[in-house]
Design an enzyme around this catalytic site. Structure first.
Site, PDB file in Angstrom:
ATOM      1  N   ALA A 177      13.534  -1.876  -3.581  1.00  0.00           N
ATOM      2  CA  ALA A 177      12.417  -2.557  -2.940  1.00  0.00           C
ATOM      3  C   ALA A 177      12.422  -4.007  -3.402  1.00  0.00           C
ATOM      4  CB  ALA A 177      11.100  -1.894  -3.333  1.00  0.00           C
ATOM      5  N   MET A 178      11.686  -4.842  -2.702  1.00  0.00           N
ATOM      6  CA  MET A 178      11.623  -6.252  -3.077  1.00  0.00           C
ATOM      7  C   MET A 178      10.204  -6.753  -2.932  1.00  0.00           C
ATOM      8  SD  MET A 178      13.009  -8.992  -4.128  1.00  0.00           S
ATOM      9  CE  MET A 178      12.011 -10.458  -4.377  1.00  0.00           C
ATOM     10  N   GLU A 179       9.736  -7.427  -3.991  1.00  0.00           N
ATOM     11  CA  GLU A 179       8.325  -7.783  -4.116  1.00  0.00           C
ATOM     12  C   GLU A 179       7.904  -9.029  -3.350  1.00  0.00           C
ATOM     13  OE1 GLU A 179      10.594  -7.949  -6.700  1.00  0.00           O
ATOM     14  OE2 GLU A 179      10.253  -9.721  -7.922  1.00  0.00           O
ATOM     15  N   HIS A 202       5.350  -0.737  -9.074  1.00  0.00           N
ATOM     16  CA  HIS A 202       6.224  -1.787  -9.601  1.00  0.00           C
ATOM     17  C   HIS A 202       6.115  -3.062  -8.749  1.00  0.00           C
ATOM     18  CE1 HIS A 202      10.191  -3.046 -11.488  1.00  0.00           C
ATOM     19  NE2 HIS A 202      10.143  -3.849 -10.434  1.00  0.00           N
ATOM     20  N   GLU A 203       6.224  -2.896  -7.458  1.00  0.00           N
ATOM     21  CA  GLU A 203       6.218  -4.074  -6.577  1.00  0.00           C
ATOM     22  C   GLU A 203       4.830  -4.713  -6.539  1.00  0.00           C
ATOM     23  OE1 GLU A 203       9.067  -4.989  -5.948  1.00  0.00           O
ATOM     24  OE2 GLU A 203      10.065  -3.083  -6.334  1.00  0.00           O
ATOM     25  N   HIS A 217       4.283  -6.917  -9.495  1.00  0.00           N
ATOM     26  CA  HIS A 217       4.925  -8.234  -9.361  1.00  0.00           C
ATOM     27  C   HIS A 217       4.067  -9.227  -8.574  1.00  0.00           C
ATOM     28  CE1 HIS A 217       8.895  -7.770 -11.059  1.00  0.00           C
ATOM     29  NE2 HIS A 217       9.300  -6.858 -10.219  1.00  0.00           N
TER      30      HIS A 217
HETATM   31 ZN   LIG Z   1      11.013  -5.636 -10.010  1.00  0.00          ZN
END
Ligand SMILES: [Zn+2]
Ligand SMILES: *[C@@H]1O[C@H](CO)[C@@H](O)[C@H](O)[C@H]1NC(C)=O
Ligand SMILES: *[C@@H]1O[C@H](CO)[C@@H](O)[C@H](O)[C@H]1NC(C)=O
Ligand SMILES: *[C@@H]1O[C@H](CO)[C@@H](O)[C@H](O)[C@H]1NC(C)=O
Ligand SMILES: *[C@@H]1O[C@H](CO)[C@@H](O)[C@H](O)[C@H]1NC(C)=O
Length: 956
Positions: A342-344, A377-378, A381
């Site tokens: 995944a990407m935040e 987690h994302e 961020h």
């Molecule tokens: Zn991360």
């Protein structure tokens, strides 16, 4: 390759101007190019191989440096992009764009250096000045493909303090390469669909538009997207007036969607997406939360779980950080093709489908845990990383380690019954211990100058940054107490919002909190943490309960290895030791030197000492033999099934520490094996998992040797299997979160050690499914195991059935289970065919190629096949699957982890030497680590094979 690519006067580049009402216009570029510059550029040695160190003296020219000069500072960008979701007549997918950036000149210069990678300019870039004086004329423009710059040479100098605007028009390829602005494809209701999406982190924003692509070069972004009226455009901001406007551009009707300007932010957090996805939404207070995915997935309710947990997790982090969520909306989107998990991206988080989509019927609890922790987690961020950003990638560990720690806190908020916080010990601490015990490990923190090139930056995204980062921050939070930790964190965030930091800024704020609350520490936060951050590895603490002596030593898996780098702290740490005497908690003990004496730890014969309670400390523990023996007695003689004397996490720790101390030659392997004897009466997941993880190593080392037979016999794990048979007769799934994992382990181990009941059960279920493919009778949580065992036991027919089900599956997590299970086949030709499929994106998506090869390699039959395959195809894999992709280190570690002979070591070294000219990209360090690990394995097997064989013949 790798040389500077010049736009010459004579090259006319066909481009399409993007502009309201503009029709297709072809513009011949007239960029002057300087003969001298080009000569200069040619002197730069090609370095497309990621590993190659600079072989010639690096030139001092700014465009040959990997870092931007500090002369210009971007303020705002105005970016318009138009991705074409249909190929052009030559079959190429493209996007066109126009972008202007307003920057301030901080120091006079006649050079504008801006990142731009794989973009073709379609118009002469223009420069305008905001001040009274006109902007200098552009003399020449040179593209530097190696360092990924567009260098604009000016006739005169830009003046310090003045602002300028650089305008560019360009065309780029919307490739299926999972980086920058790229395309993802999928089939829905028989129709091929294309999504345009982005992955900028770490260095690919420059592949979407020219930009100052460094995390500290924060700016405000005005984003506009052109797209087909039947599609939806998303970006970091909310859509604003004039909202969606239909216009004609390039002879086609398109919708223009305008987004609100972003907050001040880094380029790597940008996201642009065009798709015809569906979504579901919820509003919490004034915050809009949406989940996007393929329409079929949304209609099937696969986004519901993510939607339900997002609100509570966001609320939790608002409290934890004491800062409101910084944006008016939170979008999360699941993409069919996505390289990382995944990407935040700020306000528009992108995910792999398996990391966001959940189906009550088909997904397992493990899938659910992955989803909730990745979401947490994302979301973490969005503050830590996005609102406050580390200045440079050398400090990535703080960003990723932090999110990897607090993801457990966020997930715990959403799923309070799971005890998910305990699992960090298995998933992060134990896992990273294995890597950080190598002499070729590396410190968490790098110097800024050590991390320069894109592939070096990519390499920093490793287990050390994520899991060791998480482990040491958890230790810090524990010894400071959560109250002090969050207090320091909160002032840090408040102080640095919308700007950049280095990791010591956090230490400083934690120290203020320590001072403010009168917390007592033996040293300053910085002094304590420097030892964990600036030197690699971790200590093994040895407690001698007869003498009361406590010592620490750098723990190295191969006792004969020497650390690759020296440490200014001589590999000594300031170690917070939490401990109990019998079951009574003792005050925290700080070990501040190599050897110390504690009379409290000198105990009488009827007592025992247990240290590193809940494994909050990032170190292993060894004891004198007597104390080990007493601990084993306590474990074994517990009257209850639950071994209540020793907490469950520490039961897992004792096993994992013992096995690893044995690997390092510190204690006897038979002592380690004895720690598993109490499992006869153990029903908790964590100790079992710790044991199985370690026994997996025995399988890796010995499943091709005479040890295998007796090991199989002794590991039948009758106990757990019978326990679950009694408990549920396999009809039901246990309620408890980790009990479900236990059930899976029971089935997996029973079947793989040849338990007949288990085999009958599993093949029965699978046959039933094959007979009626529309009704899968297998419990969601057991599917991975059942599929794998059934395919291992079966042949071509089972495999082909699994392939068909894989192709038809409508949820990615089900596809993943089948994909992994097909690697369990035992016929070499099936595995070889499967290996070929991994390089055919029509069959196996690029994002899944390396993990499929790794699955095949973890099968004893598949390992040599996968190794041959990787060796034979290295150049192709490396070029096709991106020199910068995250997964090369996993791939190399995955295919070599079984290596334990001289012959394999020679092959590995040969492989490294043969491919130096191609390089290993982000897998460079992994090659060295694999060689070291193989060496350690060879020695360990030689030393232990006999004793292990004896023990398995007669466990005692
Ligand atoms: Zn991360
Ligand atoms: C951004 O650029 C577009 C097209 O050049 C222009 O119409 C628009 O006004 C610009 N927006 C801002 C905020 O400068
Ligand atoms: C950019 O230019 C290069 C060289 O002329 C060409 O090979 C490439 O296809 C162009 N890319 C696009 C997206 O037009
Ligand atoms: C998508 O569907 C088309 C036609 O139905 C088929 O040819 C193609 O192989 C499918 N692609 C994937 C990735 O399933
Ligand atoms: C844009 O055009 C599409 C297709 O003709 C139409 O469905 C849509 O309503 C239009 N949108 C606007 C805002 O005019």
């Amino acid at each position: 390759m790798g040389k500077g690519f010049h736009i010459s006067k004579t090259v006319g580049i066909v481009g399409i101007v993007l502009g309201a009402g503009a029709l297709a216009t072809i513009i011949a570029l007239s960029v002057v190019y300087s003969q001298e510059k080009s000569k200069n550029e040619n002197e730069v040695k090609p370095t497309d191989a990621a590993t190659s160190a600079p072989t010639t003296a690096p030139s001092n020219e700014p465009w040959d440096q990997w870092r931007l000069p500090q002369t210009l500072s971007p303020q705002t960008y105005n970016v318009t992009l138009w991705p074409r979701l249909k190929p052009d007549p030559t079959g190429l997918y493209i996007f066109t764009g126009m972008s202007s950036v307003v920057f301030r000149c901080l120091e006079k210069t006649n050079l504008i250096l801006i990142h731009s990678n794989k973009l073709n300019m379609t118009k002469q870039p223009t420069l305008t000045a905001f001040g009274s004086k006109p902007a200098p004329t552009i003399e020449s423009i040179v593209m530097h493909t190696k360092t990924q710059y567009m260098a604009i040479h000016l006739k005169d100098e830009l003046a310090a303090g003045e602002s300028y605007e650089l305008y560019t028009e360009f065309v780029g390829e919307l490739a299926d390469d999972l980086g920058g602005f790229y395309r993802s494809e999928y089939n829905e209701t028989g129709v091929k669909k294309v999504v345009a999406t982005t992955q900028m982190q770490p260095t690919d924003a420059r592949k979407a538009f020219p930009c100052f692509d460094e995390p500290a070069m924060k700016a405000v972004f005005y984003i506009t997207l052109y797209h087909d009226p039947a599609t939806v455009a998303l970006s970091n901001g909310v859509v604003i007036e004039p909202y969606f406007v239909n216009i004609t551009a390039d002879g086609t009707l398109v919708t223009r969607t305008t987004f609100a300007p972003t907050e001040v932010m880094s380029t790597y957090l940008l996201a642009f997406i065009v798709s015809d996805f569906g979504f579901i939404e919820q509003n919490i207070d004034k915050l809009q939360i949406r989940i996007f995915a393929r329409q079929e997935a949304i209609n099937a309710g696969q986004g519901e779980y993510a939607l339900n947990v997002t609100g509570p997790i966001l609320k939790f982090f608002e409290k934890y950080y004491n800062v409101p969520y910084p944006l008016p909306k939170s979008d999360q989107i699941a993409l069919p093709d996505f390289n990382a998990g995944a990407m935040e991206n700020w306000g528009l988080i992108t995910y792999r489908e398996t990391a966001l989509l959940y189906d009550e019927e088909i997904s397992s609890n493990g899938n659910k845990e992955r989803i909730v922790t990745i979401i947490a987690h994302e979301l973490a961020h969005q503050w830590f990383g996005n609102l406050v950003t580390l200045r440079w990638w050398n400090d990535l560990w703080l960003n990723e380690g932090f999110a990897s720690y607090v993801e457990y806190l966020g997930a715990d908020e959403a799923e309070p019954d799971w005890n998910v916080k305990d699992l960090i010990v298995l998933n992060d601490v134990h896992r990273v211990f294995a890597i950080d015990a190598l002499a070729s490990s590396h410190p968490l923190s790098f110097k800024e100058e050590e991390i320069q090139r894109p592939e070096q930056i990519n390499e920093v995204f490793d287990t050390i940054s994520y899991s060791k980062g998480a482990s040491v921050l958890r230790m810090l939070s524990d010894f400071l107490t959560e109250t002090v930790f969050t207090q320091g964190l909160q002032t840090y965030l408040d102080n640095f919002k919308f700007s950049n930091t280095v990791y010591t800024d956090l230490w400083h704020h934690l120290q203020l909190a320590v001072n403010g609350t009168g917390t007592s520490l033996p040293k300053s936060v910085q002094e304590i943490m420097d030892r964990w951050i600036l030197q690699m590895g971790f200590p093994v603490v040895t407690i001698n309960t007869t003498t009361g002596q406590i010592t620490q030593e750098h723990f190295l898996l191969d006792p004969e290895s020497k650390p690759d780098r020296s440490s200014e702290f001589n590999y000594e740490w300031f170690v917070p030791i939490s401990w109990t005497k019998k079951e009574v908690a003792q005050p925290l003990y700080w070990l501040l030197k190599k050897t110390d004496q504690s009379n409290d730890m000198k105990i009488s014969v009827d007592e025992w000492v247990l240290a590193n309670i809940y494994v909050t400390g990032y170190y292993r523990v060894n004891y004198d033999n007597d104390n080990w023996q007493r601990l084993l007695n306590v474990l074994q003689n517990s009257t209850t099934h639950n071994n209540q004397h020793i907490p469950v996490i520490n039961r897992a720790q004792l096993i994992d520490d013992a096995f690893n101390l044995a690997k390092a030659g510190i204690i006897e392997t038979t002592l380690a094996l004895r720690t598993t004897l109490f499992l006869n009466s153990e029903t908790e997941y964590m100790p079992w998992e710790a044991a199985l993880d370690n026994l997996d190593y025995f399988y890796l080392m010995f499943d091709r040797t005479e040890v295998y037979g007796p090991m199989q016999v002794s590991l039948k794990v009758k106990y757990l299997f019978d326990y679950f048979t009694r408990l549920t007769n396999w009809e039901d799934v246990p309620k408890g979160h980790t009990d479900q994992y236990n059930q899976i382990n029971a089935l997996r181990v029973a079947c793989s050690t040849g338990n007949e009941e288990c085999k009958t059960l599993i093949t029965g279920w699978f046959k039933q499914w094959m007979a009626n493919p529309n009704v899968n009778p297998i419990k969601a949580s057991l599917r991975s195991t059942v599929y794998c065992s059934a395919i291992a036991a079966g042949g071509e027919e089972e495999w082909n059935f699994a392939w068909e089900m894989f192709e038809n599956a409508t949820i990615a997590s089900e596809k993943d289970k089948l994909r992994a299970a097909m690697a369990c086949a035992t016929e070499p030709w099936l595995l070889n065919r499967y290996l070929k499929y991994t390089l055919d994106p029509e069959k196996i998506r690029k994002q899944d190629a390396t993990s499929t090869i790794i699955s095949i390699a973890s099968n004893v039959v598949g390992q040599p096949l996968a190794w041959d395959f990787v060796r034979a195809n290295w150049e192709y894999i490396f070029k096709q699957y991106g020199g910068g992709s995250f997964s090369f280190s996993n791939l190399i570690n995955g295919v070599t982890k079984r290596f334990s002979t001289q012959f394999e070591l020679q092959q590995l070294i040969q492989f490294r030497d043969d491919n130096t000219h191609i390089g290993f990209g982000s897998g460079t360090l992994a090659i060295e680590q694999s060689i070291e690990r193989t060496n350690a394995n060879i020695k360990w097997v030689e030393k232990n094979q006999e004793a292990v064989l004896e023990w398995f013949k007669k466990p005692s």
